[in-house]
Design an enzyme around this catalytic site. Structure first.
Site, PDB file in Angstrom:
ATOM      1  N   HIS A  96       0.824  -1.209   0.000  1.00 38.59           N
ATOM      2  CA  HIS A  96       0.000   0.000   0.000  1.00 38.59           C
ATOM      3  C   HIS A  96       0.866   1.271   0.000  1.00 38.59           C
ATOM      4  O   HIS A  96       0.381   2.346  -0.322  1.00 38.59           O
ATOM      5  CB  HIS A  96      -0.897  -0.002   1.233  1.00 38.59           C
ATOM      6  CG  HIS A  96      -2.354   0.202   0.943  1.00 38.59           C
ATOM      7  ND1 HIS A  96      -2.913   0.192  -0.314  1.00 38.59           N
ATOM      8  CD2 HIS A  96      -3.390   0.434   1.799  1.00 38.59           C
ATOM      9  CE1 HIS A  96      -4.212   0.391  -0.218  1.00 38.59           C
ATOM     10  NE2 HIS A  96      -4.528   0.556   1.045  1.00 38.59           N
ATOM     11  N   ASP A 104      -0.748   2.119  -5.352  1.00 35.39           N
ATOM     12  CA  ASP A 104      -0.683   0.685  -5.590  1.00 35.39           C
ATOM     13  C   ASP A 104      -1.912   0.241  -6.363  1.00 35.39           C
ATOM     14  O   ASP A 104      -2.976   0.828  -6.233  1.00 35.39           O
ATOM     15  CB  ASP A 104      -0.594  -0.075  -4.263  1.00 35.39           C
ATOM     16  CG  ASP A 104      -1.802   0.181  -3.364  1.00 35.39           C
ATOM     17  OD1 ASP A 104      -2.045   1.350  -3.029  1.00 35.39           O
ATOM     18  OD2 ASP A 104      -2.499  -0.788  -3.006  1.00 35.39           O
ATOM     19  N   ASN A 145      -9.567   2.516  -1.571  1.00 43.06           N
ATOM     20  CA  ASN A 145     -10.185   3.439  -0.612  1.00 43.06           C
ATOM     21  C   ASN A 145      -9.510   4.803  -0.538  1.00 43.06           C
ATOM     22  O   ASN A 145     -10.165   5.805  -0.252  1.00 43.06           O
ATOM     23  CB  ASN A 145     -10.267   2.799   0.769  1.00 43.06           C
ATOM     24  CG  ASN A 145     -11.276   1.678   0.799  1.00 43.06           C
ATOM     25  OD1 ASN A 145     -12.283   1.707   0.105  1.00 43.06           O
ATOM     26  ND2 ASN A 145     -10.992   0.662   1.595  1.00 43.06           N
ATOM     27  N   ASN A 196      -7.024   5.658   3.825  1.00 46.82           N
ATOM     28  CA  ASN A 196      -8.464   5.797   3.595  1.00 46.82           C
ATOM     29  C   ASN A 196      -8.990   7.206   3.851  1.00 46.82           C
ATOM     30  O   ASN A 196     -10.157   7.479   3.581  1.00 46.82           O
ATOM     31  CB  ASN A 196      -9.231   4.796   4.459  1.00 46.82           C
ATOM     32  CG  ASN A 196      -8.933   3.361   4.073  1.00 46.82           C
ATOM     33  OD1 ASN A 196      -8.223   3.089   3.102  1.00 46.82           O
ATOM     34  ND2 ASN A 196      -9.461   2.440   4.827  1.00 46.82           N
TER      35      ASN A 196
END
Length: 189
Positions: free
Chosen positions: A19, A91, A112, A66
């Site tokens: 991530h 990513d 997200n 997020n």
């Protein structure tokens, strides 16, 4: 002015996770351009510089993935940057590890961090540099993107930083999405 946003999560425990590829690329670009004096503003770590007479900001939102949108919209508003002058590096599980791809507009496809940016800016008119991290059927999506890259994968990423730099700096210089897609979308590291 151009805003280049690398997505990731703050904290040492996330440093080498899939991530965090956006953070990794921004950190390495800062080193490559010999930049210093990162600042913090609007819950983001950034450096403002020039490249080819173009003002650019390299940004890492520190709000966790997020919630990236609040930081991004704050920078866009403060520096009066339009969505089409923003590049988001993130990513992408729908690309095999080692593939990169430019994309403009479109959906967040379950990412997200992108969802929050689209929601908070009320736009999806951003150029995105998607970096393939692939999928693993033995992991849930969340566990996969929060897992660390293997040593071999980290070596491939490190050995191919020039590919990322060329893609980003081409976007700064030109920004023509069709030319960028033709030049970089079949590239692999």
């Amino acid at each position: 002015m151009k805003l280049i946003v690398g997505l990731g999560n703050p904290g040492r425990q996330y440093q080498f996770t899939r991530h965090n590829i956006g953070f990794m690329v921004i950190d390495n670009l800062i080193k490559e351009l010999n930049l210093i004096n990162e600042e913090t503003k609007f819950s983001g770590e950034f450096i403002k510089t020039k490249y080819q007479n173009q003002d650019i900001i390299l940004l890492k939102p520190l709000t966790f993935m997020n919630l990236s949108g609040g930081c991004v919209v704050s920078f866009m508003n403060f520096f009066k940057i339009k969505p089409e002058d923003v590049l988001i590096i993130h990513d992408e599980i729908d690309l095999d590890f080692g593939r990169i791809q430019f994309k403009s507009t479109g959906s967040a496809a379950g990412h997200n961090g992108l969802k929050d940016i689209f929601l908070k800016t009320n736009s999806n008119n951003f150029t995105r540099l998607r970096i393939g991290v692939g999928r693993n059927p033995n992991f849930t999506t969340v566990n996969w993107v929060l897992s660390n890259f293997s040593d071999h994968e980290l070596l491939r990423i490190t050995d191919h930083q020039k590919l990322f730099f060329n893609a980003i700096l081409n976007w700064v210089e030109n920004g023509n999405i069709n030319q960028l897609m033709n030049k970089f979308n079949n590239q692999q590291f």
